[in-house]
Design a protein around this motif. Structure first.
Motif, PDB file in Angstrom:
ATOM      1  N   ALA A  52       0.839  -1.194   0.000  1.00  0.00           N
ATOM      2  CA  ALA A  52       0.000   0.000   0.000  1.00  0.00           C
ATOM      3  C   ALA A  52       0.873   1.243   0.000  1.00  0.00           C
ATOM      4  O   ALA A  52       1.907   1.287   0.679  1.00  0.00           O
ATOM      5  CB  ALA A  52      -0.924   0.019   1.226  1.00  0.00           C
ATOM      6  N   SER A  53       0.482   2.248  -0.791  1.00  0.00           N
ATOM      7  CA  SER A  53       1.128   3.565  -0.820  1.00  0.00           C
ATOM      8  C   SER A  53       2.635   3.474  -1.049  1.00  0.00           C
ATOM      9  O   SER A  53       3.416   4.191  -0.419  1.00  0.00           O
ATOM     10  CB  SER A  53       0.848   4.326   0.483  1.00  0.00           C
ATOM     11  N   GLY A  54       3.056   2.591  -1.927  1.00  0.00           N
ATOM     12  CA  GLY A  54       4.480   2.451  -2.229  1.00  0.00           C
ATOM     13  C   GLY A  54       5.237   1.531  -1.307  1.00  0.00           C
ATOM     14  O   GLY A  54       6.412   1.238  -1.549  1.00  0.00           O
ATOM     15  N   TRP A  55       4.611   1.043  -0.236  1.00  0.00           N
ATOM     16  CA  TRP A  55       5.257   0.134   0.715  1.00  0.00           C
ATOM     17  C   TRP A  55       4.914  -1.310   0.367  1.00  0.00           C
ATOM     18  O   TRP A  55       3.792  -1.610  -0.046  1.00  0.00           O
ATOM     19  CB  TRP A  55       4.785   0.416   2.142  1.00  0.00           C
ATOM     20  N   THR A  56       5.868  -2.200   0.566  1.00  0.00           N
ATOM     21  CA  THR A  56       5.627  -3.638   0.421  1.00  0.00           C
ATOM     22  C   THR A  56       6.222  -4.357   1.624  1.00  0.00           C
ATOM     23  O   THR A  56       7.382  -4.136   1.979  1.00  0.00           O
ATOM     24  CB  THR A  56       6.263  -4.188  -0.862  1.00  0.00           C
ATOM     25  N   VAL A  57       5.439  -5.211   2.255  1.00  0.00           N
ATOM     26  CA  VAL A  57       5.899  -5.995   3.404  1.00  0.00           C
ATOM     27  C   VAL A  57       5.810  -7.478   3.030  1.00  0.00           C
ATOM     28  O   VAL A  57       4.762  -7.943   2.580  1.00  0.00           O
ATOM     29  CB  VAL A  57       5.058  -5.710   4.660  1.00  0.00           C
ATOM     30  N   SER A  58       6.916  -8.184   3.209  1.00  0.00           N
ATOM     31  CA  SER A  58       6.964  -9.601   2.850  1.00  0.00           C
ATOM     32  C   SER A  58       7.625 -10.393   3.969  1.00  0.00           C
ATOM     33  O   SER A  58       8.337  -9.837   4.809  1.00  0.00           O
ATOM     34  CB  SER A  58       7.753  -9.809   1.553  1.00  0.00           C
ATOM     35  N   ALA A  59       7.405 -11.702   3.955  1.00  0.00           N
ATOM     36  CA  ALA A  59       8.072 -12.623   4.877  1.00  0.00           C
ATOM     37  C   ALA A  59       8.703 -13.733   4.049  1.00  0.00           C
ATOM     38  O   ALA A  59       8.158 -14.134   3.013  1.00  0.00           O
ATOM     39  CB  ALA A  59       7.084 -13.201   5.879  1.00  0.00           C
ATOM     40  N   GLN A  60       9.851 -14.217   4.504  1.00  0.00           N
ATOM     41  CA  GLN A  60      10.563 -15.265   3.761  1.00  0.00           C
ATOM     42  C   GLN A  60      11.090 -16.321   4.723  1.00  0.00           C
ATOM     43  O   GLN A  60      11.592 -15.997   5.805  1.00  0.00           O
ATOM     44  CB  GLN A  60      11.734 -14.650   2.992  1.00  0.00           C
ATOM     45  N   THR A  61      10.974 -17.568   4.330  1.00  0.00           N
ATOM     46  CA  THR A  61      11.547 -18.659   5.108  1.00  0.00           C
ATOM     47  C   THR A  61      12.314 -19.573   4.164  1.00  0.00           C
ATOM     48  O   THR A  61      11.884 -19.797   3.027  1.00  0.00           O
ATOM     49  CB  THR A  61      10.452 -19.453   5.860  1.00  0.00           C
ATOM     50  N   SER A  62      13.466 -20.060   4.619  1.00  0.00           N
ATOM     51  CA  SER A  62      14.353 -20.850   3.763  1.00  0.00           C
ATOM     52  C   SER A  62      14.937 -22.024   4.524  1.00  0.00           C
ATOM     53  O   SER A  62      15.196 -21.934   5.730  1.00  0.00           O
ATOM     54  CB  SER A  62      15.507 -19.988   3.221  1.00  0.00           C
ATOM     55  N   LEU A  63      15.147 -23.115   3.804  1.00  0.00           N
ATOM     56  CA  LEU A  63      15.913 -24.250   4.285  1.00  0.00           C
ATOM     57  C   LEU A  63      17.363 -24.022   3.877  1.00  0.00           C
ATOM     58  O   LEU A  63      17.643 -23.744   2.708  1.00  0.00           O
ATOM     59  CB  LEU A  63      15.385 -25.544   3.677  1.00  0.00           C
ATOM     60  N   VAL A  64      18.308 -24.130   4.834  1.00  0.00           N
ATOM     61  CA  VAL A  64      19.704 -23.786   4.586  1.00  0.00           C
ATOM     62  C   VAL A  64      20.589 -25.002   4.810  1.00  0.00           C
ATOM     63  O   VAL A  64      20.457 -25.705   5.816  1.00  0.00           O
ATOM     64  CB  VAL A  64      20.171 -22.640   5.514  1.00  0.00           C
ATOM     65  N   ARG A  65      21.482 -25.262   3.859  1.00  0.00           N
ATOM     66  CA  ARG A  65      22.539 -26.254   4.027  1.00  0.00           C
ATOM     67  C   ARG A  65      23.837 -25.485   4.209  1.00  0.00           C
ATOM     68  O   ARG A  65      24.300 -24.819   3.292  1.00  0.00           O
ATOM     69  CB  ARG A  65      22.656 -27.176   2.814  1.00  0.00           C
ATOM     70  N   PHE A  66      24.404 -25.548   5.400  1.00  0.00           N
ATOM     71  CA  PHE A  66      25.592 -24.769   5.710  1.00  0.00           C
ATOM     72  C   PHE A  66      26.832 -25.416   5.106  1.00  0.00           C
ATOM     73  O   PHE A  66      26.893 -26.644   4.940  1.00  0.00           O
ATOM     74  CB  PHE A  66      25.764 -24.622   7.224  1.00  0.00           C
TER      75      PHE A  66
END
Length: 199
Positions: free
Chosen positions: A54-68
């Motif tokens: 909204a009004s130029g703003w974007t809110v997102s969430a991210q989740t990832s599986l990581v292999r170190f």
């Protein structure tokens, strides 16, 4: 539109040099031992979800599986370590030729004992339509352990780069990374080049 699949696959080559000074009957001997190790680097796959816009703003969430990535010394650790990365991402367009992005997250090993809080900031500027200048900072506060030792660390890096068009759908990026502050981590100076392919 709301979901983005993201991933990264990395291969690491590490060079390590050790210098040892020995005193043999009053004669000083300098020894140098060099080693090279190859391993699959820190790789991940995850999904990003747009939560609001909204009004130029974007809110997102991210989740990832990581292999170190494995330890540089293959004699100490051969098994891959797994974990996860979760982050909240807030972006905003600044007029037609600029944007800002903030990412706050935590990355940790499932085996416990190690974790890292991250704050990534990005400012992007387009002086002309096809060119993009990026000013970025990467901050990390973490805790790690080796054998019976555990210690905290802190790192702040600055990354400046420019992305220029090569032809239709293909761009070239060149930039430099430098540590602004490091606590219990080696300071870093690096240069990078990459190709961006739009498809």
């Amino acid at each position: 539109d709301r979901f983005t699949l993201q991933g990264r696959l990395a291969q690491e080559t590490r060079f390590h040099q050790s210098r040892v000074t020995l005193d043999k009957g009053g004669s000083v001997v300098h020894l140098s031992v060099n080693s090279v190790s190859h391993a699959l680097g820190e790789s991940e796959i995850g999904i990003r979800t747009r939560l609001a816009m909204a009004s130029g703003w974007t809110v997102s969430a991210q989740t990832s599986l990581v292999r170190f990535s494995l330890t540089p010394n293959p004699l100490l650790e051969r098994e891959a370590q797994w974990g996860s990365d979760g982050r909240l991402m807030i972006g905003r367009g600044l007029g037609e030729r600029a944007f800002a992005d903030l990412q706050f997250g935590h990355r940790g090993h499932w085996s416990g004992g190690q974790g890292e809080t991250r704050l990534d900031l990005t400012l992007g500027l387009r002086p002309v339509e096809a060119w993009l200048f990026l000013a970025q900072s990467y901050s990390a506060w973490g805790r790690t352990e080796w054998s019976a030792y555990t210690w905290s660390y802190e790192s702040h890096r600055v990354h400046l780069s420019v992305i220029a068009p090569l032809n239709e759908g293909l761009s070239f990026q060149v930039g430099a990374i430098r540590s602004a502050h490091s606590d219990r981590l080696a300071p870093e100076t690096a240069y990078m080049v990459s190709l961006w392919r739009e498809f």
